[in-house]
Design an enzyme around this catalytic site. Structure first.
Site, mmCIF file in Angstrom:
data_model
loop_
_atom_site.group_PDB
_atom_site.id
_atom_site.type_symbol
_atom_site.label_atom_id
_atom_site.label_comp_id
_atom_site.label_asym_id
_atom_site.label_seq_id
_atom_site.Cartn_x
_atom_site.Cartn_y
_atom_site.Cartn_z
ATOM 1 N N ARG A 271 5.080 -28.997 19.928
ATOM 2 C CA ARG A 271 4.515 -27.851 20.664
ATOM 3 C C ARG A 271 3.403 -28.407 21.540
ATOM 4 N NH1 ARG A 271 2.681 -21.769 19.180
ATOM 5 N NH2 ARG A 271 4.946 -21.636 19.117
ATOM 6 N N GLN B 67 12.298 -19.358 20.197
ATOM 7 C CA GLN B 67 11.956 -17.939 20.121
ATOM 8 C C GLN B 67 13.124 -17.064 20.553
ATOM 9 O OE1 GLN B 67 8.856 -16.302 19.278
ATOM 10 N NE2 GLN B 67 10.289 -14.592 19.305
ATOM 11 N N HIS C 240 10.285 -21.687 25.778
ATOM 12 C CA HIS C 240 10.127 -21.397 24.340
ATOM 13 C C HIS C 240 11.516 -21.047 23.783
ATOM 14 C CE1 HIS C 240 8.249 -20.647 20.649
ATOM 15 N NE2 HIS C 240 7.596 -19.533 20.884
ATOM 16 N N CYS D 199 7.207 -11.505 20.889
ATOM 17 C CA CYS D 199 7.304 -12.755 20.118
ATOM 18 C C CYS D 199 6.119 -12.945 19.170
ATOM 19 C CB CYS D 199 7.423 -13.943 21.067
ATOM 20 S SG CYS D 199 5.958 -14.218 22.085
ATOM 21 N N ARG E 44 12.913 -15.899 13.208
ATOM 22 C CA ARG E 44 12.597 -17.283 13.582
ATOM 23 C C ARG E 44 13.088 -18.223 12.490
ATOM 24 N NH1 ARG E 44 8.332 -18.044 17.045
ATOM 25 N NH2 ARG E 44 9.296 -20.060 17.415
ATOM 26 N N ASP F 273 5.354 -9.782 26.310
ATOM 27 C CA ASP F 273 4.649 -10.939 25.726
ATOM 28 C C ASP F 273 3.200 -10.821 26.185
ATOM 29 O OD1 ASP F 273 3.984 -13.347 24.521
ATOM 30 O OD2 ASP F 273 5.069 -14.616 25.941
HETATM 31 N N1 CP Z 1 6.008 -16.542 18.632
HETATM 32 C C1 CP Z 1 5.467 -17.732 18.300
HETATM 33 O O1 CP Z 1 5.896 -18.778 18.772
HETATM 34 O O2 CP Z 1 4.452 -17.652 17.421
HETATM 35 P P1 CP Z 1 3.482 -18.841 17.007
HETATM 36 O O3 CP Z 1 2.638 -19.154 18.226
HETATM 37 O O4 CP Z 1 2.651 -18.275 15.895
HETATM 38 O O5 CP Z 1 4.279 -20.022 16.582
HETATM 39 N N1 NVA Z 2 3.728 -16.879 26.036
HETATM 40 C C1 NVA Z 2 2.965 -17.094 24.835
HETATM 41 C C2 NVA Z 2 3.874 -17.254 23.663
HETATM 42 C C3 NVA Z 2 3.170 -17.431 22.363
HETATM 43 C C4 NVA Z 2 4.109 -17.639 21.220
HETATM 44 C C5 NVA Z 2 2.084 -18.310 25.007
HETATM 45 O O1 NVA Z 2 2.549 -19.309 25.581
HETATM 46 O O2 NVA Z 2 0.930 -18.284 24.588
#
Ligand code: CP
Ligand code: NVA
Length: 328
Positions: free
Chosen positions: A105, A135, A132, A268, A296, A228
């Site tokens: 990540r 997700q 992502h 999400c 997930r 989101d």
């Molecule tokens: N939706 C999602 O990716 O959540 P986290 O940031 O908690 O992993």
């Molecule tokens: N779009 C959001 C998703 C978080 C899971 C971000 O990148 O922060």
């Protein structure tokens, strides 16, 4: 044979994505039958590196890998030499000698691409600034469960569309032939390159990809409403201006009135009640956000099984005796 990575959904075929959803559903159904899949990944190790915070991705991959019999190392950049400037490419080479699969990540998508380019084992994108993918597999499973199908539904995404979740939604909708509507201010529209690529997939799948700045047009008669956060990770200094421009795109009770009466609301998470969604919608009867979060886990197990099986996903799904393909 080249290593199969999981960096964004635009790299999958329609059949692969279909099969991944079916496998996720199958895994969910047999979760509590301990003998099924519980030893599938014995002796395999997943290393996860988090350069950004995570609750769902981190914990669901960790629990999922353990439920499949595998081991997990959950690491942050700071505890690795990566945090002191060791190149990602060298880190990838070293980890490939120790572990069977890597998740990253990170911030810039080029970082996950660089890791994958030097890795001899599969790399999963656990979120980057523009993608992502894990997700969206869980999102598709959630819609399938709640609506019984994915096609012939109007799916509306409202809010910040220059966004990792929206981009993989565009790819998924385009591959699977879905009816996907985005409402976003022009300045927060999706990446033109991603939109263009999605449109080329849509030309063969028959998907409808609609883009508007009018939230009512997207929400009108929608079966699924998705949003989101307005301020994704790494964009915190833009928060005030984003709140101003995105205010008309809030998913509130009035906005939900435009959608079908039985529309579901998805996010999400983490959500910001009072910004992109109100408390009434987020915690209301149409919200399926916690099913989505649970999914997930099931989707991630399917992704791990597929990437580590070394098999074509459709063959793998057949091996796993998945018979309910007709559900999609
Ligand atoms: N939706 C999602 O990716 O959540 P986290 O940031 O908690 O992993
Ligand atoms: N779009 C959001 C998703 C978080 C899971 C971000 O990148 O922060």
């Amino acid at each position: 044979m080249s290593v199969k990575h999981f960096l964004h959904l635009g790299a999958l075929t329609k059949d692969e994505l279909d099969a991944l959803i079916i496998l996720s559903q199958r895994i969910k159904h047999v979760r509590h039958q301990k003998s099924v899949f519980s030893e599938a990944l014995v002796g395999k190790t997943l290393a996860m590196i988090f350069e950004r915070p995570s609750t769902r991705t981190r914990i669901s991959f960790e629990v999922g890998m353990q439920e499949l019999g595998g081991r997990v190392l959950s690491l942050t950049t700071q505890e690795l030499q990566l945090g002191r400037g060791e190149p990602l490419e060298d880190t990838a080479q070293v980890l490939s000698r120790y572990v069977d699969i890597i998740l990253l990540r990170t911030s810039e998508h080029t970082r996950v691409e660089a890791l994958a380019a030097s890795s001899q084992v599969p790399v999963i994108n656990g979120l980057s600034d523009i993608h992502h993918p894990t997700q969206v597999v869980a999102d598709l499973l959630t819609i399938l469960e709640h609506k019984g199908r994915l096609r012939d539904l109007k799916i509306a995404y409202v809010g910040d569309a220059h966004n990792n979740v929206t981009h993989d939604w565009l790819f998924a909708a385009a591959l699977l032939g879905l009816d996907f509507h985005i409402a976003a201010p022009e300045m927060y529209g999706p990446s033109p390159a991603i939109l263009q690529k999605a449109r080329t997939f849509a030309a063969s799948s028959g998907a409808r990809l609609a883009l508007t700045d009018d939230p009512r047009a997207a929400l009108s008669n929608a079966d699924v409403v998705i949003t989101d956060v307005w301020t994704s990770m790494g964009r915190e200094e833009e928060r005030d201006i984003r709140l101003k421009h995105l205010k008309p795109y809030q998913v509130n009770e009035e906005a939900m009135q435009y959608a079908q009466e039985d529309a579901i609301f998805m996010h999400c998470l983490p959500a910001h009640r009072g910004e992109e969604v109100t408390k009434a919608v987020m915690d209301g009867p149409q919200s399926v956000v916690f099913d989505e979060a649970e999914n997930r886990l099931h989707a991630h197990k399917a992704i791990l099984l597929w990437l580590l099986s070394g098999q074509n996903i459709e063959a793998f799904v057949q091996d796993a005796s998945v018979k309910d393909k007709a559900l999609i």
